[in-house]
Design a protein around this motif. Structure first.
Motif, PDB file in Angstrom:
ATOM      1  N   ILE A 180       0.699  -1.172  -0.143  1.00  0.00           N
ATOM      2  CA  ILE A 180      -0.057  -0.030   0.005  1.00  0.00           C
ATOM      3  C   ILE A 180       1.319   1.287  -0.227  1.00  0.00           C
ATOM      4  CG2 ILE A 180      -1.904   1.188   1.531  1.00  0.00           C
ATOM      5  CD1 ILE A 180      -2.947  -1.487   2.351  1.00  0.00           C
ATOM      6  N   LYS A 181       1.028   1.644  -1.631  1.00  0.00           N
ATOM      7  CA  LYS A 181       1.634   3.504  -1.050  1.00  0.00           C
ATOM      8  C   LYS A 181       0.288   4.502  -1.580  1.00  0.00           C
ATOM      9  CE  LYS A 181       5.579   1.369  -2.050  1.00  0.00           C
ATOM     10  NZ  LYS A 181       5.230  -0.157  -0.733  1.00  0.00           N
ATOM     11  N   LEU A 182       1.011   5.780  -0.759  1.00  0.00           N
ATOM     12  CA  LEU A 182       0.275   7.115  -1.282  1.00  0.00           C
ATOM     13  C   LEU A 182      -0.059   7.448  -2.539  1.00  0.00           C
ATOM     14  CD1 LEU A 182       1.648   9.623   2.268  1.00  0.00           C
ATOM     15  CD2 LEU A 182      -0.995   8.107   1.538  1.00  0.00           C
ATOM     16  N   ASN A 183      -0.836   7.687  -2.728  1.00  0.00           N
ATOM     17  CA  ASN A 183      -1.237   8.245  -4.370  1.00  0.00           C
ATOM     18  C   ASN A 183      -1.407   9.914  -3.958  1.00  0.00           C
ATOM     19  OD1 ASN A 183      -0.776   8.484  -7.030  1.00  0.00           O
ATOM     20  ND2 ASN A 183      -2.852   8.764  -7.141  1.00  0.00           N
ATOM     21  N   ILE A 184      -0.394  11.380  -4.813  1.00  0.00           N
ATOM     22  CA  ILE A 184      -0.886  12.035  -4.787  1.00  0.00           C
ATOM     23  C   ILE A 184      -0.002  12.524  -3.923  1.00  0.00           C
ATOM     24  CG2 ILE A 184      -2.622  14.021  -5.038  1.00  0.00           C
ATOM     25  CD1 ILE A 184      -4.178  12.507  -5.793  1.00  0.00           C
ATOM     26  N   LEU A 185      -0.804  12.275  -2.641  1.00  0.00           N
ATOM     27  CA  LEU A 185      -0.688  12.811  -1.335  1.00  0.00           C
ATOM     28  C   LEU A 185       0.476  13.078  -1.055  1.00  0.00           C
ATOM     29  CD1 LEU A 185      -1.658  14.965   1.582  1.00  0.00           C
ATOM     30  CD2 LEU A 185      -2.170  12.733   2.602  1.00  0.00           C
ATOM     31  N   ASP A 186       1.154  12.140  -1.219  1.00  0.00           N
ATOM     32  CA  ASP A 186       3.033  11.636  -1.224  1.00  0.00           C
ATOM     33  C   ASP A 186       3.899  13.119  -1.503  1.00  0.00           C
ATOM     34  OD1 ASP A 186       2.122  10.460  -3.725  1.00  0.00           O
ATOM     35  OD2 ASP A 186       3.753   9.208  -3.932  1.00  0.00           O
ATOM     36  N   THR A 187       3.459  12.931  -2.896  1.00  0.00           N
ATOM     37  CA  THR A 187       4.057  14.045  -3.321  1.00  0.00           C
ATOM     38  C   THR A 187       4.988  15.663  -2.753  1.00  0.00           C
ATOM     39  OG1 THR A 187       3.469  13.711  -5.629  1.00  0.00           O
ATOM     40  CG2 THR A 187       4.008  15.575  -6.179  1.00  0.00           C
ATOM     41  N   VAL A 188       3.294  16.160  -1.501  1.00  0.00           N
ATOM     42  CA  VAL A 188       2.799  17.306  -0.730  1.00  0.00           C
ATOM     43  C   VAL A 188       4.306  16.867  -0.130  1.00  0.00           C
ATOM     44  CG1 VAL A 188       2.387  18.481   0.443  1.00  0.00           C
ATOM     45  CG2 VAL A 188       1.187  17.285  -1.829  1.00  0.00           C
ATOM     46  N   LEU A 189       4.279  15.697   1.039  1.00  0.00           N
ATOM     47  CA  LEU A 189       4.761  15.330   1.680  1.00  0.00           C
ATOM     48  C   LEU A 189       7.217  15.043   1.767  1.00  0.00           C
ATOM     49  CD1 LEU A 189       2.103  13.388   3.226  1.00  0.00           C
ATOM     50  CD2 LEU A 189       2.755  15.174   3.906  1.00  0.00           C
ATOM     51  N   ASN A 190       6.476  14.472   0.272  1.00  0.00           N
ATOM     52  CA  ASN A 190       8.373  14.320   0.049  1.00  0.00           C
ATOM     53  C   ASN A 190       8.657  15.894  -0.215  1.00  0.00           C
ATOM     54  OD1 ASN A 190       8.389  11.736   0.593  1.00  0.00           O
ATOM     55  ND2 ASN A 190       7.277  11.423  -1.523  1.00  0.00           N
ATOM     56  N   ARG A 191       8.300  16.693  -0.274  1.00  0.00           N
ATOM     57  CA  ARG A 191       9.251  18.055  -0.265  1.00  0.00           C
ATOM     58  C   ARG A 191       9.817  17.994   0.541  1.00  0.00           C
ATOM     59  NH1 ARG A 191       5.773  22.798  -2.264  1.00  0.00           N
ATOM     60  NH2 ARG A 191       7.079  24.246  -1.366  1.00  0.00           N
ATOM     61  N   PRO A 192      11.260  18.491   0.240  1.00  0.00           N
ATOM     62  CA  PRO A 192      12.035  18.189   1.416  1.00  0.00           C
ATOM     63  C   PRO A 192      12.068  20.068   2.023  1.00  0.00           C
ATOM     64  CG  PRO A 192      13.113  18.730  -0.620  1.00  0.00           C
ATOM     65  CD  PRO A 192      11.415  18.766  -0.774  1.00  0.00           C
ATOM     66  N   ASP A 193      11.467  21.125   1.964  1.00  0.00           N
ATOM     67  CA  ASP A 193      11.130  22.000   2.876  1.00  0.00           C
ATOM     68  C   ASP A 193       9.918  22.265   3.381  1.00  0.00           C
ATOM     69  OD1 ASP A 193       9.732  22.001   0.256  1.00  0.00           O
ATOM     70  OD2 ASP A 193       9.760  24.335  -0.120  1.00  0.00           O
ATOM     71  N   PHE A 194       9.227  21.080   3.763  1.00  0.00           N
ATOM     72  CA  PHE A 194       7.424  20.565   3.734  1.00  0.00           C
ATOM     73  C   PHE A 194       7.704  19.189   4.868  1.00  0.00           C
ATOM     74  CE2 PHE A 194       3.076  19.279   3.893  1.00  0.00           C
ATOM     75  CZ  PHE A 194       2.797  20.274   4.156  1.00  0.00           C
ATOM     76  N   LYS A 195       7.112  20.477   5.575  1.00  0.00           N
ATOM     77  CA  LYS A 195       7.323  18.781   6.944  1.00  0.00           C
ATOM     78  C   LYS A 195       6.234  19.513   7.981  1.00  0.00           C
ATOM     79  CE  LYS A 195       8.330  15.321  10.103  1.00  0.00           C
ATOM     80  NZ  LYS A 195       7.492  14.373   9.389  1.00  0.00           N
ATOM     81  N   PRO A 196       4.525  18.828   7.519  1.00  0.00           N
ATOM     82  CA  PRO A 196       3.611  19.967   9.051  1.00  0.00           C
ATOM     83  C   PRO A 196       3.629  18.736  10.001  1.00  0.00           C
ATOM     84  CG  PRO A 196       2.427  18.604   7.408  1.00  0.00           C
ATOM     85  CD  PRO A 196       3.524  18.531   6.697  1.00  0.00           C
ATOM     86  N   GLU A 197       2.823  19.861  11.194  1.00  0.00           N
ATOM     87  CA  GLU A 197       3.495  19.431  13.203  1.00  0.00           C
ATOM     88  C   GLU A 197       1.596  18.672  12.765  1.00  0.00           C
ATOM     89  OE1 GLU A 197       6.376  22.581  13.083  1.00  0.00           O
ATOM     90  OE2 GLU A 197       4.134  22.290  12.136  1.00  0.00           O
ATOM     91  N   LYS A 198       0.775  18.336  11.719  1.00  0.00           N
ATOM     92  CA  LYS A 198      -0.087  18.215  12.034  1.00  0.00           C
ATOM     93  C   LYS A 198      -0.987  18.302  10.904  1.00  0.00           C
ATOM     94  CE  LYS A 198      -4.686  18.603  14.892  1.00  0.00           C
ATOM     95  NZ  LYS A 198      -4.777  17.559  15.431  1.00  0.00           N
ATOM     96  N   VAL A 199      -1.325  17.133  10.129  1.00  0.00           N
ATOM     97  CA  VAL A 199      -2.106  16.428   9.783  1.00  0.00           C
ATOM     98  C   VAL A 199      -3.475  16.026  10.000  1.00  0.00           C
ATOM     99  CG1 VAL A 199      -2.987  15.348   7.283  1.00  0.00           C
ATOM    100  CG2 VAL A 199       0.386  15.879   8.473  1.00  0.00           C
ATOM    101  N   PHE A 200      -5.025  17.028   9.148  1.00  0.00           N
ATOM    102  CA  PHE A 200      -6.162  16.593   9.430  1.00  0.00           C
ATOM    103  C   PHE A 200      -6.600  15.700   7.473  1.00  0.00           C
ATOM    104  CE2 PHE A 200      -6.409  20.223  11.989  1.00  0.00           C
ATOM    105  CZ  PHE A 200      -7.221  19.840  13.073  1.00  0.00           C
ATOM    106  N   ILE A 201      -6.854  14.774   7.683  1.00  0.00           N
ATOM    107  CA  ILE A 201      -7.380  14.554   6.552  1.00  0.00           C
ATOM    108  C   ILE A 201      -8.654  14.583   6.919  1.00  0.00           C
ATOM    109  CG2 ILE A 201      -7.541  12.570   4.766  1.00  0.00           C
ATOM    110  CD1 ILE A 201      -5.338  10.914   7.224  1.00  0.00           C
ATOM    111  N   VAL A 202      -9.726  15.170   5.499  1.00  0.00           N
ATOM    112  CA  VAL A 202     -10.981  14.705   5.198  1.00  0.00           C
ATOM    113  C   VAL A 202     -11.439  13.662   4.842  1.00  0.00           C
ATOM    114  CG1 VAL A 202     -13.403  16.199   4.890  1.00  0.00           C
ATOM    115  CG2 VAL A 202     -11.111  18.265   5.600  1.00  0.00           C
TER     116      VAL A 202
END
Length: 167
Positions: free
Chosen positions: A54-76
């Motif tokens: 099982i792999k992420l699709n689409i969202l992994d593109t955002v999360l794999n950015r080196p300049d982006f690390k959210p402290e919290k995530v809300f999944i609707v």
């Protein structure tokens, strides 16, 4: 604090490198002709055995950015009361994504936000996102809110963007 908010739809996970819509009914599904909701429930129930498939699709593109690390995530996610539309609900997919974010992406705070109204009813979606964003602004007044609109219905995307712009 960076908070990522994302809608999810039927294309946000892959199983054995395939989307739900691409899977042959008789192949990679345990039972034939499963709805998306039932298929993701099966994957969630077998997560420990299947997690490597099982792999992420689409969202992994955002999360794999080196300049982006959210402290919290809300999944609707959707868990619609109307049984006519329940087969497309994303609640179990949300739980799978939550596990992936906690385990693989090491995000410590991942929360699911449930929509129980019809996700194709724009008026309901406007009310949902207005209430949701008000809660976020009250609870996290100094947070930077980042919205990923790559999933969900067209009505969800429209409502979430309009309300975000308005607020």
């Amino acid at each position: 604090m960076k908070i990522l908010i994302t809608n999810i739809g039927n294309r946000n996970i892959k199983y054995k490198e395939k989307l739900y819509s691409d899977l042959e009914l008789k192949e990679d599904r345990v039972e034939s002709e499963l709805s998306f909701r039932d298929w993701t429930k099966q994957l969630l129930d077998r997560y420990e055995v299947e997690k490597e498939n099982i792999k992420l699709n689409i969202l992994d593109t955002v999360l794999n950015r080196p300049d982006f690390k959210p402290e919290k995530v809300f999944i609707v996610v959707s868990d619609q009361a109307d049984t006519k539309y329940k087969g497309q609900d994303t609640l179990y997919e949300g739980e799978i994504i939550q596990k992936i974010l906690l385990e693989r992406f090491k995000i410590k705070d991942v929360e699911l936000k449930y929509i129980t109204d019809e996700v194709t009813n724009e008026n309901h979606m406007m009310q949902f996102y207005q209430q949701f964003y008000l809660e976020l602004l009250q609870k996290y007044p100094d947070a930077k809110l980042i919205f990923c609109d790559a999933g969900g219905t067209g009505q969800q995307k429209t409502a979430s963007k309009l309300i975000a712009e308005f607020m």
